[in-house]
Design a protein around this motif. Structure first.
Motif, PDB file in Angstrom:
ATOM      1  N   VAL A  16       0.837  -1.202   0.000  1.00 18.81           N
ATOM      2  CA  VAL A  16       0.000   0.000   0.000  1.00 18.81           C
ATOM      3  C   VAL A  16       0.872   1.253   0.000  1.00 18.81           C
ATOM      4  O   VAL A  16       0.572   2.224  -0.711  1.00 18.81           O
ATOM      5  N   ALA A  17       1.960   1.250   0.762  1.00 16.59           N
ATOM      6  CA  ALA A  17       2.846   2.419   0.803  1.00 16.59           C
ATOM      7  C   ALA A  17       3.477   2.692  -0.566  1.00 16.59           C
ATOM      8  O   ALA A  17       3.547   3.842  -1.009  1.00 16.59           O
ATOM      9  N   LEU A  39      -5.238   3.240 -11.882  1.00 16.10           N
ATOM     10  CA  LEU A  39      -4.572   2.109 -12.524  1.00 16.10           C
ATOM     11  C   LEU A  39      -3.135   1.959 -12.014  1.00 16.10           C
ATOM     12  O   LEU A  39      -2.686   0.845 -11.725  1.00 16.10           O
ATOM     13  N   VAL A  40      -2.428   3.070 -11.874  1.00 18.49           N
ATOM     14  CA  VAL A  40      -1.065   3.030 -11.333  1.00 18.49           C
ATOM     15  C   VAL A  40      -1.075   2.470  -9.911  1.00 18.49           C
ATOM     16  O   VAL A  40      -0.232   1.666  -9.539  1.00 18.49           O
ATOM     17  N   TYR A  41      -2.055   2.907  -9.108  1.00 25.37           N
ATOM     18  CA  TYR A  41      -2.182   2.420  -7.731  1.00 25.37           C
ATOM     19  C   TYR A  41      -2.372   0.907  -7.696  1.00 25.37           C
ATOM     20  O   TYR A  41      -1.696   0.202  -6.949  1.00 25.37           O
ATOM     21  N   VAL A  42      -3.275   0.411  -8.515  1.00 23.13           N
ATOM     22  CA  VAL A  42      -3.579  -1.028  -8.517  1.00 23.13           C
ATOM     23  C   VAL A  42      -2.381  -1.833  -8.999  1.00 23.13           C
ATOM     24  O   VAL A  42      -1.973  -2.819  -8.361  1.00 23.13           O
ATOM     25  N   ALA A  47       2.109  -5.317  -7.737  1.00 22.59           N
ATOM     26  CA  ALA A  47       3.484  -5.728  -8.035  1.00 22.59           C
ATOM     27  C   ALA A  47       4.359  -5.686  -6.786  1.00 22.59           C
ATOM     28  O   ALA A  47       5.134  -6.612  -6.526  1.00 22.59           O
ATOM     29  N   ALA A  48       4.231  -4.634  -5.991  1.00 25.85           N
ATOM     30  CA  ALA A  48       5.040  -4.523  -4.775  1.00 25.85           C
ATOM     31  C   ALA A  48       4.688  -5.615  -3.777  1.00 25.85           C
ATOM     32  O   ALA A  48       5.576  -6.221  -3.160  1.00 25.85           O
ATOM     33  N   THR A  49       3.397  -5.878  -3.609  1.00 22.23           N
ATOM     34  CA  THR A  49       2.966  -6.922  -2.675  1.00 22.23           C
ATOM     35  C   THR A  49       3.473  -8.295  -3.111  1.00 22.23           C
ATOM     36  O   THR A  49       3.991  -9.066  -2.300  1.00 22.23           O
ATOM     37  N   LEU A  50       3.343  -8.610  -4.385  1.00 29.08           N
ATOM     38  CA  LEU A  50       3.823  -9.900  -4.877  1.00 29.08           C
ATOM     39  C   LEU A  50       5.344 -10.018  -4.751  1.00 29.08           C
ATOM     40  O   LEU A  50       5.861 -11.076  -4.384  1.00 29.08           O
TER      41      LEU A  50
END
Length: 72
Positions: A16-17, A39-42, A47-50
């Protein structure tokens, strides 16, 4: 108390950050529209979480493979 919640919370917090930082940079620097920013947020959050979850998995896997270590 469940022991798995703390690492999961950390992984999601990082995702999220990164997503929020990406959106703020996109809105401020590139003057993105709301839908493009969403779209950039999602995409960046996913990608960061994965990526963080994959790195944690690799670290745990490597830790378990060390000789002389027992599974906990």
């Amino acid at each position: 108390m469940h022991l798995w919640r703390k690492p999961l919370t950390g992984i999601l917090t990082i995702g999220v950050a990164v997503a929020l930082a990406s959106v703020l940079i996109g809105l401020a620097a590139f003057d993105l529209s709301f839908w493009v920013a969403l779209l950039v947020y999602v995409v960046s959050g996913t990608a960061a979480t994965l990526f963080v979850a994959w790195r944690r998995f690799r670290c745990v896997e490597r830790h378990e493979m060390r000789p002389g270590r027992t599974a906990q």
